[in-house]
Design a protein around this motif. Structure first.
Motif, mmCIF file in Angstrom:
data_model
loop_
_atom_site.group_PDB
_atom_site.id
_atom_site.type_symbol
_atom_site.label_atom_id
_atom_site.label_comp_id
_atom_site.label_asym_id
_atom_site.label_seq_id
_atom_site.Cartn_x
_atom_site.Cartn_y
_atom_site.Cartn_z
ATOM 1 N N ILE A 68 2.499 14.291 -9.286
ATOM 2 C CA ILE A 68 3.222 13.757 -10.442
ATOM 3 C C ILE A 68 2.241 12.939 -11.267
ATOM 4 O O ILE A 68 1.271 12.413 -10.726
ATOM 5 C CB ILE A 68 4.430 12.883 -10.033
ATOM 6 N N SER A 69 2.519 12.836 -12.565
ATOM 7 C CA SER A 69 1.571 12.138 -13.429
ATOM 8 C C SER A 69 1.887 10.647 -13.447
ATOM 9 O O SER A 69 2.975 10.218 -13.073
ATOM 10 C CB SER A 69 1.640 12.702 -14.837
ATOM 11 N N THR A 83 -0.001 4.673 -2.826
ATOM 12 C CA THR A 83 -0.720 5.900 -2.461
ATOM 13 C C THR A 83 0.217 7.104 -2.398
ATOM 14 O O THR A 83 -0.163 8.207 -2.771
ATOM 15 C CB THR A 83 -1.370 5.718 -1.082
ATOM 16 N N GLU A 107 -7.137 1.947 -13.034
ATOM 17 C CA GLU A 107 -7.290 1.533 -11.649
ATOM 18 C C GLU A 107 -8.002 2.586 -10.802
ATOM 19 O O GLU A 107 -8.734 2.264 -9.886
ATOM 20 C CB GLU A 107 -5.888 1.335 -11.094
ATOM 21 N N ARG A 108 -7.744 3.849 -11.108
ATOM 22 C CA ARG A 108 -8.414 4.903 -10.347
ATOM 23 C C ARG A 108 -9.906 4.925 -10.622
ATOM 24 O O ARG A 108 -10.695 5.391 -9.820
ATOM 25 C CB ARG A 108 -7.817 6.261 -10.694
ATOM 26 N N LEU A 109 -10.280 4.400 -11.794
ATOM 27 C CA LEU A 109 -11.703 4.382 -12.144
ATOM 28 C C LEU A 109 -12.403 3.153 -11.613
ATOM 29 O O LEU A 109 -13.526 3.230 -11.135
ATOM 30 C CB LEU A 109 -11.865 4.448 -13.668
ATOM 31 N N VAL A 110 -11.752 1.983 -11.702
ATOM 32 C CA VAL A 110 -12.460 0.747 -11.343
ATOM 33 C C VAL A 110 -11.933 0.084 -10.079
ATOM 34 O O VAL A 110 -12.475 -0.916 -9.659
ATOM 35 C CB VAL A 110 -12.423 -0.286 -12.497
ATOM 36 N N GLY A 111 -10.897 0.622 -9.446
ATOM 37 C CA GLY A 111 -10.352 -0.004 -8.246
ATOM 38 C C GLY A 111 -9.195 -0.925 -8.593
ATOM 39 O O GLY A 111 -8.993 -1.282 -9.743
ATOM 40 N N ARG A 121 0.822 -1.224 0.000
ATOM 41 C CA ARG A 121 0.000 0.000 0.000
ATOM 42 C C ARG A 121 0.849 1.265 0.000
ATOM 43 O O ARG A 121 0.516 2.262 0.642
ATOM 44 C CB ARG A 121 -0.930 0.028 1.212
ATOM 45 N N LEU A 151 2.823 7.752 -4.168
ATOM 46 C CA LEU A 151 3.123 8.251 -5.509
ATOM 47 C C LEU A 151 1.877 8.852 -6.154
ATOM 48 O O LEU A 151 1.938 9.906 -6.787
ATOM 49 C CB LEU A 151 3.662 7.109 -6.384
ATOM 50 N N VAL A 152 0.732 8.176 -5.979
ATOM 51 C CA VAL A 152 -0.485 8.647 -6.646
ATOM 52 C C VAL A 152 -0.967 9.966 -6.028
ATOM 53 O O VAL A 152 -1.519 10.811 -6.725
ATOM 54 C CB VAL A 152 -1.583 7.562 -6.576
ATOM 55 N N SER A 153 -0.725 10.157 -4.720
ATOM 56 C CA SER A 153 -1.180 11.394 -4.079
ATOM 57 C C SER A 153 -0.234 12.565 -4.361
ATOM 58 O O SER A 153 -0.599 13.708 -4.139
ATOM 59 C CB SER A 153 -1.261 11.211 -2.561
ATOM 60 N N ALA A 154 0.984 12.271 -4.792
ATOM 61 C CA ALA A 154 1.953 13.340 -5.039
ATOM 62 C C ALA A 154 1.626 14.030 -6.363
ATOM 63 O O ALA A 154 0.986 13.437 -7.230
ATOM 64 C CB ALA A 154 3.359 12.756 -5.082
#
Lengths: 323, 250
Positions: free
Chosen positions: B102-103, B95, B243-247, B92, B97-100
């Motif tokens: 950056i694309s 998160t 993944e952000r759309l469907v989990g 886990r 990287l995804v919250s930072a």
């Protein structure tokens, strides 16, 4: 009941609004985890998000931080649309997820430097930023230790540190005091209060006193909806209309208490103490005092229930709200 | 930002026992191949002396060494790349990287480049073994350079496949098996159809190493590798965005 929240959406575009979510929903297959939720937060506010497990708190926070895309609705952070311009919007967010995202093979210093770089902190400022956030989170002498070797409480602190080190406008904390001992909890609460100064903080928690201790506003979620959203003061007023705490030396049968006009339910807290649900319009206090005198119940204590938040929480999440 | 992420991946790889063990085993096997080839070369050397335009040490030792390295690294790269995304999911940490700010593209490119940088180590070790022959003779440096470039492109394509399969799951070992399966299938596709014009030759990754191995830098082969890398990187970015759309996958 939702007065403050609706005022918030009316001034949605003002500079003081940091988070503005409009009718966001999130679907997982057939399951609707969050349904048409509105959320507005202003600078300097701490919002506590409460709810039973599975109420949709974590899903809501994941959407607010761009980890999950909402199935419907829009979110803007400091006026920037999170879906259309995610990178720009995320600059203003610091997020501590339910499980702190820590690389076990890095030391505290290495990890915080990495987190700072990822959040675009300039290279020259790195040492100062890392030192200051370590001091604020009580991580002073742990710099050289591996994250995997830290205790849960320290890992939690490192998680909080990575969420605030880039000075974000919006700090989102998912259960920040889980796994901490009572002293650490108090320190973290103090830190959250200090963060409030010129930022917005959203925190989710199971611990009701925590909300009363640090939050300005409370949002209670149940089955994917925000069923209550208002200030702590408004909550006070509301809870006054919900429960009475009564102590009697010679208590009558519970039926006799329930028969008092205005009492909606009776809950025994012990041999002598009772929690009475009361009608919001008819206050039964006087009637209870009179009957106690007439029938020698021996009343020695009467007043609003002590944990006001708990009362509201139980009331709202017990069954589907009528609204 | 991409280089920050690549640096982090490189550091994590060097912090794991797996990477060191893979490097050690690789080096052991390749050193063995190298010495066997060298032995063979010494045996035939007296006869080669009578030939005009005889093949030298580079053709008889270095090129087969690179060829062996290509096959062994086809097995090793899935093991090195399996953790890139799958393990971040399992722990886990994704998160962070995804919250930072950056694309997804930066995240994927950073991870890819981190793995490629690590793979430069075995390429360097193989090249060093080859260069050691300079102590006792001369080498065809052009052939050596073509082999090194070919191996680098080949490994970059393997790495792109590894990044992609790692994005499909949260179990690193599943990612490794998927990558190994893809690479072996692509290898078999060319082995089973030796006709160079057969359509299956188009999907063979190892075949795109053959002309480098013979000393020829064919721009069509370079373009093929670049396209394959872009395709797998693109698929990975798409997978993570989805993944952000469907989990997350389980």
């Amino acid at each position: 009941m939702n007065k403050r929240a609706s005022e918030g959406s009316a001034i949605g575009s003002s500079a003081q609004t940091t988070v503005h979510a409009r009718r966001i929903s999130r679907r997982f297959g057939a399951h609707l985890a969050v349904r048409e939720t509105d959320l507005t937060l202003c600078r300097g506010e701490v919002l506590g998000l409460l709810g039973p497990n599975g109420a949709g708190k974590t899903t809501t926070l994941q959407m607010l931080t761009g980890n999950l895309a909402p199935s419907a609705g829009s979110i803007s952070i400091c006026g920037i649309d999170l879906v259309a311009r995610p990178v720009a919007a995320k600059r203003h967010i610091g997020y501590l997820p339910e499980h702190p995202p820590l690389y076990r093979e890095l030391t505290v210093d290495e990890f915080l430097r990495l987190a700072a770089k990822l959040h675009g902190v300039a290279h020259a400022r790195l040492p100062a930023v890392v030192d200051s956030v370590k001091a604020r989170c009580g991580l002073g002498d742990t710099g050289k230790r591996l994250l995997g070797a830290l205790s849960k409480g320290y890992q939690q602190r490192v998680g909080i540190a990575q969420a605030i080190l880039h000075d974000p406008d919006v700090v989102v904390l998912d259960e920040p005091t889980v796994g901490l001992d009572p002293i650490q909890m108090r320190e973290i609460r103090g830190l959250i209060r200090a963060l409030r100064e010129d930022r917005s903080v959203i925190l989710s928690t199971h611990i009701l006193p925590e909300v009363e201790a640090v939050c300005d506003r409370v949002g209670i979620m149940h089955q994917g909806r925000v069923v209550f959203s208002d200030t702590i003061e408004a909550l006070d007023e509301l809870s006054r209309g919900l429960a009475l705490h009564v102590a009697l030396r010679n208590p009558p049968a519970q039926d006799a208490l329930a028969a008092v006009p205005g009492v909606t339910r009776v809950e025994a807290l012990g041999a002598h103490q009772f929690l009475l649900g009361r009608d919001a319009t008819a206050d039964p206090t006087e009637e209870i005092v009179q009957r106690s005198v007439a029938q020698a119940w021996g009343l020695y204590e009467i007043g609003p229930a002590r944990s006001r938040l708990e009362e509201v929480f139980v009331q709202l999440t017990r069954d589907e709200p009528a609204a | 930002m991409i280089f920050t992420l690549a640096g982090k991946e490189l550091r994590s790889l060097f912090a794991s026992a797996l990477a060191w063990i893979v490097l050690a085993v690789l080096q052991l096997i390749l050193a063995w191949v190298f010495l066997m080839r060298l032995d063979g070369f010494f045996e035939v050397q007296p006869r080669l002396a009578h030939l005009a335009n005889a093949p030298g040490a580079t053709e008889l030792v270095v090129a087969p060494l690179f060829s062996a390295a290509a096959v062994v690294l086809m097995m090793a790269t899935p093991l090195l790349g399996m953790r890139l995304i799958a393990e971040e999911r399992r722990n886990r940490t994704m998160t962070l990287l995804v919250s930072a700010p950056i694309s997804m593209t930066q995240i994927v490119l950073g991870k890819f480049l981190g793995l490629v940088a690590f793979l430069a180590v075995p390429i360097g070790l193989v090249a060093a073994m080859a260069l050691a022959l300079m102590a006792g003779g001369t080498l065809d440096l052009g052939l050596l350079a073509a082999n090194a470039l070919g191996l680098a492109l080949l490994l970059a394509t393997f790495a792109a496949v590894g990044v992609f399969t790692s994005s499909l799951t949260r179990q690193p070992i599943i990612a490794a098996v998927l990558a190994l399966g893809l690479l072996l299938a692509s290898w078999l596709a060319s082995l089973a159809n030796p006709d160079p014009n057969h359509v299956m030759q188009l999907v063979s990754i190892t075949r795109r190493f053959e002309s480098f191995n013979a000393g020829m830098v064919d721009s069509a082969d370079v373009a093929w590798h670049v396209l394959a890398i872009c395709m797998f990187i693109g698929l990975t970015i798409r997978q993570l965005d989805r993944e952000r759309l469907v989990g997350q996958p389980t």
